[in-house]
Design a protein around this motif. Structure first.
Motif, PDB file in Angstrom:
ATOM      1  N   THR A  66       0.824  -1.214   0.000  1.00 41.67           N
ATOM      2  CA  THR A  66       0.000   0.000   0.000  1.00 41.67           C
ATOM      3  C   THR A  66       0.856   1.260   0.000  1.00 41.67           C
ATOM      4  O   THR A  66       0.488   2.283  -0.583  1.00 41.67           O
ATOM      5  N   ASN A  67       2.001   1.224   0.674  1.00 42.69           N
ATOM      6  CA  ASN A  67       2.990   2.301   0.614  1.00 42.69           C
ATOM      7  C   ASN A  67       4.346   1.702   0.961  1.00 42.69           C
ATOM      8  O   ASN A  67       4.443   0.508   1.272  1.00 42.69           O
ATOM      9  N   HIS A  68       5.380   2.510   0.895  1.00 43.15           N
ATOM     10  CA  HIS A  68       6.734   1.996   1.115  1.00 43.15           C
ATOM     11  C   HIS A  68       7.440   2.763   2.228  1.00 43.15           C
ATOM     12  O   HIS A  68       8.642   2.982   2.192  1.00 43.15           O
ATOM     13  N   LYS A  69       6.635   3.149   3.241  1.00 42.80           N
ATOM     14  CA  LYS A  69       7.198   3.744   4.444  1.00 42.80           C
ATOM     15  C   LYS A  69       7.968   2.673   5.211  1.00 42.80           C
ATOM     16  O   LYS A  69       7.691   1.473   5.088  1.00 42.80           O
ATOM     17  N   LEU A  70       8.908   3.118   6.043  1.00 43.00           N
ATOM     18  CA  LEU A  70       9.753   2.169   6.761  1.00 43.00           C
ATOM     19  C   LEU A  70       8.948   1.274   7.683  1.00 43.00           C
ATOM     20  O   LEU A  70       9.190   0.061   7.753  1.00 43.00           O
ATOM     21  N   ASN A  71       7.961   1.835   8.391  1.00 41.64           N
ATOM     22  CA  ASN A  71       7.169   0.999   9.304  1.00 41.64           C
ATOM     23  C   ASN A  71       6.284   0.012   8.542  1.00 41.64           C
ATOM     24  O   ASN A  71       6.050  -1.116   9.005  1.00 41.64           O
ATOM     25  N   THR A  72       5.804   0.399   7.354  1.00 42.59           N
ATOM     26  CA  THR A  72       5.014  -0.532   6.539  1.00 42.59           C
ATOM     27  C   THR A  72       5.868  -1.693   6.084  1.00 42.59           C
ATOM     28  O   THR A  72       5.449  -2.862   6.142  1.00 42.59           O
ATOM     29  N   LEU A  73       7.076  -1.411   5.626  1.00 42.53           N
ATOM     30  CA  LEU A  73       7.989  -2.471   5.182  1.00 42.53           C
ATOM     31  C   LEU A  73       8.405  -3.361   6.348  1.00 42.53           C
ATOM     32  O   LEU A  73       8.485  -4.586   6.203  1.00 42.53           O
ATOM     33  N   ALA A  74       8.641  -2.763   7.511  1.00 41.61           N
ATOM     34  CA  ALA A  74       9.002  -3.553   8.685  1.00 41.61           C
ATOM     35  C   ALA A  74       7.870  -4.509   9.052  1.00 41.61           C
ATOM     36  O   ALA A  74       8.099  -5.693   9.339  1.00 41.61           O
ATOM     37  N   MET A  75       6.642  -4.025   9.021  1.00 40.03           N
ATOM     38  CA  MET A  75       5.493  -4.877   9.332  1.00 40.03           C
ATOM     39  C   MET A  75       5.361  -5.997   8.300  1.00 40.03           C
ATOM     40  O   MET A  75       5.106  -7.158   8.654  1.00 40.03           O
ATOM     41  N   HIS A  76       5.553  -5.654   7.033  1.00 37.37           N
ATOM     42  CA  HIS A  76       5.454  -6.648   5.955  1.00 37.37           C
ATOM     43  C   HIS A  76       6.459  -7.777   6.151  1.00 37.37           C
ATOM     44  O   HIS A  76       6.156  -8.938   5.865  1.00 37.37           O
ATOM     45  N   HIS A  77       7.637  -7.436   6.649  1.00 38.90           N
ATOM     46  CA  HIS A  77       8.692  -8.439   6.814  1.00 38.90           C
ATOM     47  C   HIS A  77       8.800  -8.965   8.244  1.00 38.90           C
ATOM     48  O   HIS A  77       9.725  -9.717   8.560  1.00 38.90           O
ATOM     49  N   GLY A  78       7.857  -8.582   9.106  1.00 42.14           N
ATOM     50  CA  GLY A  78       7.859  -9.091  10.475  1.00 42.14           C
ATOM     51  C   GLY A  78       9.006  -8.575  11.316  1.00 42.14           C
ATOM     52  O   GLY A  78       9.519  -9.293  12.185  1.00 42.14           O
ATOM     53  N   ILE A  79       9.397  -7.325  11.103  1.00 42.67           N
ATOM     54  CA  ILE A  79      10.507  -6.729  11.845  1.00 42.67           C
ATOM     55  C   ILE A  79       9.944  -5.787  12.917  1.00 42.67           C
ATOM     56  O   ILE A  79       9.235  -4.837  12.599  1.00 42.67           O
ATOM     57  N   ALA A  80      10.246  -6.071  14.171  1.00 44.65           N
ATOM     58  CA  ALA A  80       9.815  -5.191  15.260  1.00 44.65           C
ATOM     59  C   ALA A  80      10.910  -4.156  15.529  1.00 44.65           C
ATOM     60  O   ALA A  80      12.097  -4.504  15.592  1.00 44.65           O
TER      61      ALA A  80
END
Length: 204
Positions: A125-139
């Motif tokens: 949906t977007n390529h913000k850092l928190n969106t990408l972190a959530m997509h890749h399961g990164i806390a």
């Protein structure tokens, strides 16, 4: 293949007001080194920026100024490939702060992981850092300079893996992207070529 991931936080809207820097040295497999420092920007903080990163003027009273931390940063950045998420921001902070304090530029290549992510994962949906972190399961703790730099490094590693590339040059060729470059009082931004559209054949 080594690369350096950086992230700045600023005290206010001025790009020459960094108040924190995070640096991560990594390769395609692991993090090799890290550096984090608060920075005394020698100017005021805006409430808007403090609300984002939580850093206040009292936090940086005893922190080094940018000229004091620059020799260490220069060692990390010079002659390296440097990445940042939304690199246009971090690189403008770097350049404008160097100009403000009349310091020499490093000679370095750089890339933007936000633009890389748009090529590798276009369906998000977007390529913000928190969106990408959530997509890749990164806390992580967003807007902490070191944690943001770690996530950007992890995003690049995952992008390399997605394209089955072990080094940057073949990866960028597949992405149809080029590195940006910073040099003494000048810069060239990274470029992304538009995907070529296939011509439709007409049959009569």
């Amino acid at each position: 293949m080594h690369f350096v991931s950086i992230d700045f936080e600023t005290a206010n809207e001025k790009r020459f007001s960094p108040c924190a820097i995070g640096v991560v040295v990594a390769n395609e497999h692991e993090i090799l080194d890290e550096f984090y420092s608060l920075i005394n920007p020698l100017m005021g903080f805006s409430s808007f920026h403090t609300d984002i990163h939580g850093i206040t003027k009292s936090d940086v009273v005893h922190a080094p100024t940018f000229p004091q931390v620059w020799p260490t940063l220069h060692e990390y950045l010079s002659q390296k490939v440097v990445i940042a998420h939304n690199a246009s921001f971090d690189m403008s902070v770097l350049r404008q702060t160097l100009d403000y304090f009349n310091l020499s530029y490093p000679d370095m290549d750089y890339l933007c992981t936000a633009n890389i992510s748009k090529r590798v994962w276009p369906g998000l949906t977007n390529h913000k850092l928190n969106t990408l972190a959530m997509h890749h399961g990164i806390a992580f703790e967003h807007h902490h300079a070191l944690e943001d730099a770690r996530v950007a490094a992890e995003i690049l590693r995952k992008a390399l893996s997605a394209y089955q590339a072990e080094s940057l040059d073949p990866f960028l060729e597949k992405c149809k992207m080029t590195k940006g470059r910073i040099y003494e009082h000048g810069y060239v931004p990274p470029r992304a070529k538009k995907p070529t559209k296939r011509k439709r054949k007409l049959y009569f």
